[in-house]
Write an enzyme that holds these catalytic residues in place. Structure first.
Site, mmCIF file in Angstrom:
data_model
loop_
_atom_site.group_PDB
_atom_site.id
_atom_site.type_symbol
_atom_site.label_atom_id
_atom_site.label_comp_id
_atom_site.label_asym_id
_atom_site.label_seq_id
_atom_site.Cartn_x
_atom_site.Cartn_y
_atom_site.Cartn_z
ATOM 1 N N GLY A 13 0.827 -1.213 0.000
ATOM 2 C CA GLY A 13 0.000 0.000 0.000
ATOM 3 C C GLY A 13 0.858 1.259 0.000
ATOM 4 N N ARG A 100 -6.812 3.970 18.517
ATOM 5 C CA ARG A 100 -6.298 5.286 18.931
ATOM 6 C C ARG A 100 -6.935 5.870 20.177
ATOM 7 N NH1 ARG A 100 -6.494 7.816 13.034
ATOM 8 N NH2 ARG A 100 -4.705 6.737 12.121
ATOM 9 N N CYS A 130 -3.296 11.417 10.261
ATOM 10 C CA CYS A 130 -2.290 12.205 9.532
ATOM 11 C C CYS A 130 -2.423 13.721 9.730
ATOM 12 C CB CYS A 130 -2.344 11.842 8.051
ATOM 13 S SG CYS A 130 -4.013 11.670 7.415
ATOM 14 N N GLY A 161 -4.048 10.145 1.270
ATOM 15 C CA GLY A 161 -4.569 9.851 2.603
ATOM 16 C C GLY A 161 -5.593 8.726 2.560
ATOM 17 N N HIS A 243 -0.808 17.085 2.942
ATOM 18 C CA HIS A 243 -2.020 17.671 3.532
ATOM 19 C C HIS A 243 -1.693 19.104 3.980
ATOM 20 C CE1 HIS A 243 -3.909 13.879 3.445
ATOM 21 N NE2 HIS A 243 -4.014 13.590 4.722
HETATM 22 P P1 A2P Z 1 -2.925 -5.519 -1.347
HETATM 23 O O1 A2P Z 1 -2.079 -4.561 -2.138
HETATM 24 O O2 A2P Z 1 -2.563 -6.933 -1.611
HETATM 25 O O3 A2P Z 1 -4.416 -5.245 -1.482
HETATM 26 P P2 A2P Z 1 -3.673 1.213 0.702
HETATM 27 O O4 A2P Z 1 -4.015 1.857 2.027
HETATM 28 O O5 A2P Z 1 -2.662 1.975 -0.084
HETATM 29 O O6 A2P Z 1 -4.910 0.881 -0.080
HETATM 30 O O7 A2P Z 1 -2.993 -0.191 1.082
HETATM 31 C C1 A2P Z 1 -3.607 -1.161 1.873
HETATM 32 C C2 A2P Z 1 -2.590 -2.264 2.166
HETATM 33 O O8 A2P Z 1 -3.209 -3.230 3.018
HETATM 34 C C3 A2P Z 1 -2.129 -3.015 0.942
HETATM 35 O O9 A2P Z 1 -0.797 -3.411 1.102
HETATM 36 C C4 A2P Z 1 -3.070 -4.223 0.948
HETATM 37 O O10 A2P Z 1 -2.565 -5.311 0.220
HETATM 38 C C5 A2P Z 1 -3.059 -4.523 2.419
HETATM 39 N N1 A2P Z 1 -4.158 -5.397 2.842
HETATM 40 C C6 A2P Z 1 -5.466 -5.257 2.582
HETATM 41 N N2 A2P Z 1 -6.171 -6.289 3.121
HETATM 42 C C7 A2P Z 1 -5.285 -7.087 3.751
HETATM 43 C C8 A2P Z 1 -5.362 -8.304 4.505
HETATM 44 N N3 A2P Z 1 -6.534 -8.905 4.721
HETATM 45 N N4 A2P Z 1 -4.230 -8.841 4.994
HETATM 46 C C9 A2P Z 1 -3.037 -8.235 4.791
HETATM 47 N N5 A2P Z 1 -2.887 -7.085 4.091
HETATM 48 C C10 A2P Z 1 -3.987 -6.516 3.574
#
Ligand code: A2P
Length: 336
Positions: A13, A100, A130, A161, A243
């Site tokens: 992410g 939090r 943030c 964000g 931001h």
């Molecule tokens: P993935 O890229 O495989 O969906 P962002 O906030 O930029 O959207 O990123 C969210 C992050 O959380 C990404 O790395 C996403 O992985 C990860 N994520 C979402 N759901 C899960 C889960 N169930 N287990 C582990 N990581 C997760």
């Protein structure tokens, strides 16, 4: 930090990738890093300097192999897994809003209240919202000097964000609109390209959004002052990173503007850019990829001697999320 094993949950992410980039910058070797993301990313690799890190399923991780786990994969993932992680002895720094405001969980901005960790016996540490982090970085030295009473804040929050999906929606819609096509919204409630949206997160029954309530409640917890009167209006703007917050604050004592500049310039992590006559003030583009929180347009109210206004900008993915979490870990490691 060299011998610490660090797990990044949500590594693919926007915040997770920034965490990896900061860990690389501060010299944590690839063999000390574990990366986790959702099922759809398992088996993919993430470049870490010259090394590749393989993305793992969270259920395959032996948490006791890690000293610290940085969570940024959404509240549901934090709620489900962080208690197990903490039980294994690993310290969690959680970037979601899930813990939090829980009474037994510390909410930490290292420059402000790292010492509060002593009050809690918690292996889970929360990283604040943030916009809240950047605002309290400026309010803290002013509060210590003049005594904070009231805050009116409006935010101008970048799409990052909302994670990578927020940035993707801005880019896709911008391209569609530039080509004369209709932009549809999937993530944001309205079109974000060439527009601004007065809603971040869901509305609560009070009429405030949850993002606004986060700013209002978290500020009181971080500054350890429950009687600050604060109202927030949070707005999403078509910016990728950075931001901005516009703050009007009232204090117990009359504000001496020169003293305000002095205490702000002495506060670690805060930089002043404030020469309006030369058009020198901080904008999101100036602050992207920077670690500091920038304050500009500091001015005393003409009719209220106890009040001042300021403009503040920071990289929301860095100090607003990834950097703050890693600074907490750095301080814990230094203390051990
Ligand atoms: P993935 O890229 O495989 O969906 P962002 O906030 O930029 O959207 O990123 C969210 C992050 O959380 C990404 O790395 C996403 O992985 C990860 N994520 C979402 N759901 C899960 C889960 N169930 N287990 C582990 N990581 C997760």
């Amino acid at each position: 930090m060299k011998n610490q094993n660090i797990l990044v949950v949500g590594a693919t992410g926007r915040v997770g990738r920034e965490m990896l980039s900061i860990l690389q910058e501060i010299g944590v070797p690839a063999q000390n890093i574990g990366v986790v993301a959702s099922e759809r990313s398992v088996g993919q690799t993430i470049l870490y300097g010259k090394n590749s890190l393989e993305v793992k399923d969270i259920n395959s991780i032996n948490f006791s192999e890690y000293d610290y786990a940085l969570f940024s994969a959404g509240s549901a993932v934090s709620a489900k897994y962080t208690p197990k992680v903490a039980e294994s002895g690993c310290i969690v720094v959680d970037n979601t809003s899930f813990f939090r405001m829980k009474e037994d969980i510390p909410l930490i901005v290292p420059e402000i209240n790292f010492d509060y960790l002593e009050r809690y016996n918690s292996k889970i540490i929360s990283n604040p919202n943030c916009s809240t982090i950047q605002m309290v970085m400026v309010l803290k030295p002013l509060h210590d000097t003049f005594g904070l009473q009231e805050v009116v804040v409006s935010t101008y929050q970048a799409t990052s964000g909302a994670g990578q999906k927020g940035v993707d929606e801005l880019m896709e819609q911008t391209e569609l609109v530039l080509h004369g096509k209709t932009a549809t919204s999937h993530h944001f409630k309205r079109q974000i390209a060439f527009n601004i949206i007065p809603q971040i997160d869901e509305f609560s029954s009070s009429g405030y959004t949850k993002e606004e309530l986060k700013m209002m409640n978290e500020t009181k917890k971080i500054l350890d002052k429950s009687d600050i009167i604060i109202t927030a209006t949070c707005v999403r703007v078509p910016v990728i990173v950075g931001h901005a917050v516009s703050v009007f604050a009232q204090f117990d004592k009359p504000v001496d503007i020169q003293l305000a500049y002095q205490v702000l310039s002495n506060f670690p992590g805060v930089k002043i850019i404030d020469n309006p006559e030369r058009y020198e003030y901080a904008t999101p583009i100036d602050c992207a990829s920077k670690n500091d929180v920038y304050v500009s347009r500091l001015r005393k109210h003409p009719d209220m001697e106890n009040a001042l206004s300021f403009w503040c900008v920071a990289d929301n993915v860095r100090k607003g999320a990834a950097l703050n979490a890693i600074q907490i870990v750095q301080r814990l490691v230094a203390q051990r």
